[in-house]
Design a protein around this motif. Structure first.
Motif, PDB file in Angstrom:
ATOM      1  N   THR A 223       0.824  -1.214   0.000  1.00  0.00           N
ATOM      2  CA  THR A 223       0.000   0.000   0.000  1.00  0.00           C
ATOM      3  C   THR A 223       0.852   1.255   0.000  1.00  0.00           C
ATOM      4  O   THR A 223       0.625   2.185  -0.795  1.00  0.00           O
ATOM      5  CB  THR A 223      -0.939   0.005   1.219  1.00  0.00           C
ATOM      6  N   VAL A 224       1.855   1.300   0.876  1.00  0.00           N
ATOM      7  CA  VAL A 224       2.702   2.488   0.976  1.00  0.00           C
ATOM      8  C   VAL A 224       3.486   2.708  -0.315  1.00  0.00           C
ATOM      9  O   VAL A 224       3.551   3.829  -0.842  1.00  0.00           O
ATOM     10  CB  VAL A 224       3.657   2.371   2.180  1.00  0.00           C
ATOM     11  N   SER A 225       4.067   1.646  -0.863  1.00  0.00           N
ATOM     12  CA  SER A 225       4.879   1.807  -2.076  1.00  0.00           C
ATOM     13  C   SER A 225       4.035   2.251  -3.260  1.00  0.00           C
ATOM     14  O   SER A 225       4.430   3.143  -4.027  1.00  0.00           O
ATOM     15  CB  SER A 225       5.618   0.504  -2.403  1.00  0.00           C
ATOM     16  N   TYR A 226       2.854   1.675  -3.419  1.00  0.00           N
ATOM     17  CA  TYR A 226       1.994   2.037  -4.547  1.00  0.00           C
ATOM     18  C   TYR A 226       1.425   3.441  -4.360  1.00  0.00           C
ATOM     19  O   TYR A 226       1.365   4.246  -5.303  1.00  0.00           O
ATOM     20  CB  TYR A 226       0.862   1.026  -4.694  1.00  0.00           C
ATOM     21  N   ALA A 227       0.998   3.760  -3.128  1.00  0.00           N
ATOM     22  CA  ALA A 227       0.398   5.072  -2.878  1.00  0.00           C
ATOM     23  C   ALA A 227       1.411   6.196  -3.076  1.00  0.00           C
ATOM     24  O   ALA A 227       1.109   7.224  -3.695  1.00  0.00           O
ATOM     25  CB  ALA A 227      -0.173   5.124  -1.463  1.00  0.00           C
ATOM     26  N   LEU A 228       2.639   6.013  -2.567  1.00  0.00           N
ATOM     27  CA  LEU A 228       3.645   7.057  -2.718  1.00  0.00           C
ATOM     28  C   LEU A 228       4.080   7.201  -4.168  1.00  0.00           C
ATOM     29  O   LEU A 228       4.337   8.320  -4.634  1.00  0.00           O
ATOM     30  CB  LEU A 228       4.849   6.760  -1.819  1.00  0.00           C
ATOM     31  N   MET A 229       4.172   6.095  -4.865  1.00  0.00           N
ATOM     32  CA  MET A 229       4.497   6.174  -6.290  1.00  0.00           C
ATOM     33  C   MET A 229       3.434   6.988  -7.022  1.00  0.00           C
ATOM     34  O   MET A 229       3.739   7.871  -7.828  1.00  0.00           O
ATOM     35  CB  MET A 229       4.598   4.763  -6.878  1.00  0.00           C
ATOM     36  N   ASN A 230       2.160   6.731  -6.707  1.00  0.00           N
ATOM     37  CA  ASN A 230       1.075   7.458  -7.353  1.00  0.00           C
ATOM     38  C   ASN A 230       1.055   8.927  -6.950  1.00  0.00           C
ATOM     39  O   ASN A 230       0.807   9.807  -7.774  1.00  0.00           O
ATOM     40  CB  ASN A 230      -0.262   6.796  -7.006  1.00  0.00           C
ATOM     41  N   LEU A 231       1.325   9.202  -5.682  1.00  0.00           N
ATOM     42  CA  LEU A 231       1.343  10.568  -5.171  1.00  0.00           C
ATOM     43  C   LEU A 231       2.289  11.452  -5.977  1.00  0.00           C
ATOM     44  O   LEU A 231       1.931  12.541  -6.430  1.00  0.00           O
ATOM     45  CB  LEU A 231       1.764  10.562  -3.705  1.00  0.00           C
ATOM     46  N   VAL A 232       3.508  10.950  -6.181  1.00  0.00           N
ATOM     47  CA  VAL A 232       4.526  11.743  -6.858  1.00  0.00           C
ATOM     48  C   VAL A 232       4.314  11.724  -8.368  1.00  0.00           C
ATOM     49  O   VAL A 232       4.434  12.755  -9.033  1.00  0.00           O
ATOM     50  CB  VAL A 232       5.930  11.235  -6.495  1.00  0.00           C
ATOM     51  N   MET A 233       3.988  10.566  -8.928  1.00  0.00           N
ATOM     52  CA  MET A 233       3.822  10.472 -10.374  1.00  0.00           C
ATOM     53  C   MET A 233       2.663  11.340 -10.870  1.00  0.00           C
ATOM     54  O   MET A 233       2.751  11.976 -11.919  1.00  0.00           O
ATOM     55  CB  MET A 233       3.594   9.024 -10.808  1.00  0.00           C
ATOM     56  N   ILE A 345      -7.371  -2.417  -0.050  1.00  0.00           N
ATOM     57  CA  ILE A 345      -6.553  -1.589   0.845  1.00  0.00           C
ATOM     58  C   ILE A 345      -5.520  -0.811   0.050  1.00  0.00           C
ATOM     59  O   ILE A 345      -5.309   0.392   0.267  1.00  0.00           O
ATOM     60  CB  ILE A 345      -5.889  -2.464   1.918  1.00  0.00           C
ATOM     61  N   VAL A 346      -4.851  -1.504  -0.897  1.00  0.00           N
ATOM     62  CA  VAL A 346      -3.816  -0.838  -1.703  1.00  0.00           C
ATOM     63  C   VAL A 346      -4.399   0.343  -2.463  1.00  0.00           C
ATOM     64  O   VAL A 346      -3.875   1.464  -2.401  1.00  0.00           O
ATOM     65  CB  VAL A 346      -3.158  -1.832  -2.678  1.00  0.00           C
ATOM     66  N   PHE A 347      -5.495   0.113  -3.169  1.00  0.00           N
ATOM     67  CA  PHE A 347      -6.063   1.196  -3.964  1.00  0.00           C
ATOM     68  C   PHE A 347      -6.775   2.234  -3.100  1.00  0.00           C
ATOM     69  O   PHE A 347      -6.974   3.370  -3.532  1.00  0.00           O
ATOM     70  CB  PHE A 347      -6.981   0.642  -5.047  1.00  0.00           C
ATOM     71  N   GLY A 348      -7.152   1.850  -1.875  1.00  0.00           N
ATOM     72  CA  GLY A 348      -7.632   2.854  -0.945  1.00  0.00           C
ATOM     73  C   GLY A 348      -6.528   3.849  -0.625  1.00  0.00           C
ATOM     74  O   GLY A 348      -6.741   5.066  -0.605  1.00  0.00           O
ATOM     75  N   GLY A 349      -5.327   3.317  -0.393  1.00  0.00           N
ATOM     76  CA  GLY A 349      -4.175   4.188  -0.173  1.00  0.00           C
ATOM     77  C   GLY A 349      -3.843   5.022  -1.388  1.00  0.00           C
ATOM     78  O   GLY A 349      -3.516   6.217  -1.283  1.00  0.00           O
ATOM     79  N   VAL A 350      -3.938   4.411  -2.562  1.00  0.00           N
ATOM     80  CA  VAL A 350      -3.663   5.139  -3.802  1.00  0.00           C
ATOM     81  C   VAL A 350      -4.690   6.245  -4.016  1.00  0.00           C
ATOM     82  O   VAL A 350      -4.361   7.346  -4.483  1.00  0.00           O
ATOM     83  CB  VAL A 350      -3.639   4.170  -5.006  1.00  0.00           C
ATOM     84  N   THR A 351      -5.933   5.968  -3.643  1.00  0.00           N
ATOM     85  CA  THR A 351      -6.987   6.986  -3.763  1.00  0.00           C
ATOM     86  C   THR A 351      -6.674   8.207  -2.904  1.00  0.00           C
ATOM     87  O   THR A 351      -6.753   9.350  -3.371  1.00  0.00           O
ATOM     88  CB  THR A 351      -8.345   6.397  -3.341  1.00  0.00           C
ATOM     89  N   LEU A 352      -6.303   7.971  -1.667  1.00  0.00           N
ATOM     90  CA  LEU A 352      -5.944   9.081  -0.785  1.00  0.00           C
ATOM     91  C   LEU A 352      -4.744   9.846  -1.331  1.00  0.00           C
ATOM     92  O   LEU A 352      -4.695  11.078  -1.283  1.00  0.00           O
ATOM     93  CB  LEU A 352      -5.639   8.556   0.621  1.00  0.00           C
ATOM     94  N   ALA A 353      -3.778   9.101  -1.890  1.00  0.00           N
ATOM     95  CA  ALA A 353      -2.583   9.751  -2.438  1.00  0.00           C
ATOM     96  C   ALA A 353      -2.921  10.620  -3.631  1.00  0.00           C
ATOM     97  O   ALA A 353      -2.430  11.750  -3.760  1.00  0.00           O
ATOM     98  CB  ALA A 353      -1.558   8.685  -2.830  1.00  0.00           C
ATOM     99  N   SER A 354      -3.767  10.116  -4.518  1.00  0.00           N
ATOM    100  CA  SER A 354      -4.086  10.887  -5.718  1.00  0.00           C
ATOM    101  C   SER A 354      -4.929  12.105  -5.384  1.00  0.00           C
ATOM    102  O   SER A 354      -4.780  13.170  -5.995  1.00  0.00           O
ATOM    103  CB  SER A 354      -4.807  10.004  -6.747  1.00  0.00           C
TER     104      SER A 354
END
Length: 403
Positions: A223-233, A345-354
């Motif tokens: 979750t953390v790795s995917y969310a942070l990658m999405n946040l910055v990208m 859970i992973v995409f929940g984190g990605v959603t918050l990041a985006s």
């Protein structure tokens, strides 16, 4: 490898091709959705809302798609996902043509159905693989994204100004990719899961699964790795263009990033087999931290390229390591519920990041540079969380169920 792996290799080839062809739409959308959203949105703080809508749909559909695959098979689930991608691109194209931000966001939402289904390619690669071949199968399928990393940005360069309406040609191309790629799944041969027999063991419940320490840590790192990658990208095209560079430069930066995401996959499986999942995940998190440091060091084009490529490398090691670890901790009867819960859970984190990405980038400072600094600084607490979870797991007494 065992004789069983002849079928696994066949499925890997199909999934690699699907990742390369169908997967090209994701870097295309990530490059242009923020830029198109910025031109259509009534408020620049909402520029990344289309990407947020896409990952929200990925989060919401992860569990239903996983359950659908558990009942009807991987092929049916992947075809359904591709149809969602076709519908999403069609609605997005309509939104661009009409100049409607709300319709454009709706299209991005439906594109998230494809994004969710694509996330299961890596699990499908493991279904028919032996224990020895499993990490290599997962990493090879992820490596299929290497071609999509080249094709997607190049298609954006060729199509973003092809028609009078900016980016409309790109969305029409995404429709074509989905229609062509859908036929690939006819070649996939993964046995449909047997129907449960009354009184048979169905494995652990979702609550029991997520309380298993090793499973919980694998989910946290993924979750953390995917969310942070999405946040910055998500913010990177806005930052590149906002710092005075061209849209083609933004496309090149994203292409370099996606290449870095998938190129290591040719060897990641071998590295995991040699050093173990936990060490590879830890290295991935350290590389993600290095990406943030490079991004905060300056806004030259070199900094953007270096930071985004490090971001891709770190994501590859951390995410593939976490995925491999998870597949070794569940039995076939648990796949449907655990894989769906994991991606929820992973995409929940990605959603918050985006969601956070656009606000941090456009509304957290008086300049583009300040927004870009805020985006990268936001990585720190989550990297500490994931790193702490790995250290905690390493220090725990080993249990048989966590081996």
């Amino acid at each position: 490898m065992t004789d069983q792996d002849s079928l696994a290799r066949r499925n890997v080839y199909v999934l690699v091709a699907s990742q390369a062809i169908l997967g090209a739409q994701l870097p295309m959308i990530f490059i242009i959705a923020g830029l198109a959203g910025q031109s259509l949105a009534p408020n620049p703080c909402w520029a990344t809302l289309p990407i947020s809508a896409m990952v929200i749909a990925s989060m919401l559909t992860a569990t239903p798609i996983s359950a659908f695959m558990a009942r009807y098979g991987r092929r049916a689930g992947f075809v359904a996902g591709t149809l969602g991608g076709t519908l999403g691109a069609s609605i997005g194209a309509t939104g661009l043509y009409l100049g409607s931000f709300s319709i454009f966001v709706l299209g991005a939402f439906f594109s998230g159905i494809y994004m969710s289904a694509q996330g299961f390619y890596r699990f499908a690669a493991a279904d028919t693989a032996s224990d020895a071949f499993r990490p290599k199968a997962i990493s090879w399928v992820m490596a299929g994204g290497l071609l999509s990393a080249i094709v997607g940005p190049e298609l954006v360069k060729l199509t973003n100004s092809l028609l009078v309406v900016p980016f409309l040609g790109t969305y029409l191309t995404i429709i074509a990719l989905n229609l062509v790629g859908i036929f690939l799944f006819g070649l996939l041969k993964i046995p449909r899961p047997p129907a449960p027999i009354a009184g048979s063991a169905l494995g652990r419940s979702r609550a029991e699964l997520i309380r298993t320490p090793a499973i919980a840590v694998a989910v946290i790192v993924a979750t953390v790795s995917y969310a942070l990658m999405n946040l910055v990208m998500t913010s990177s095209p806005l930052a590149v263009v906002g710092c005075g560079f061209q849209k083609s430069d933004a496309a090149n930066v994203v292409m370099g990033h996606v290449l870095a995401m998938y190129a290591p996959s040719f060897v990641t499986g071998h590295i995991i087999a040699r050093f173990g999942t936990q060490r590879v995940m830890a290295v991935g998190l350290m590389i993600l931290a290095a990406a943030g440091a490079v991004a905060m060091a300056g806004v030259d084009l070199f900094n953007f390229f270096a930071a985004l490529m490090l971001l891709g490398f770190g994501w590859n090691f951390a995410f593939i390591g976490a995925t491999t670890m998870l597949t070794t901790l569940i039995v076939p009867a648990e796949r449907g519920r655990m894989q769906g819960m994991n991606d929820l859970i992973v995409f929940g984190g990605v959603t918050l990041a985006s969601f956070s990405s656009g606000g941090l980038m456009n509304c957290s400072g008086s300049s583009v540079q300040a927004g870009w600094q805020a985006v990268n600084l936001a990585m720190l607490p989550f990297l500490v969380l994931a790193g702490g979870a790995l250290i905690w797991l390493a220090l725990r007494p080993k249990q048989v169920s966590e081996a």
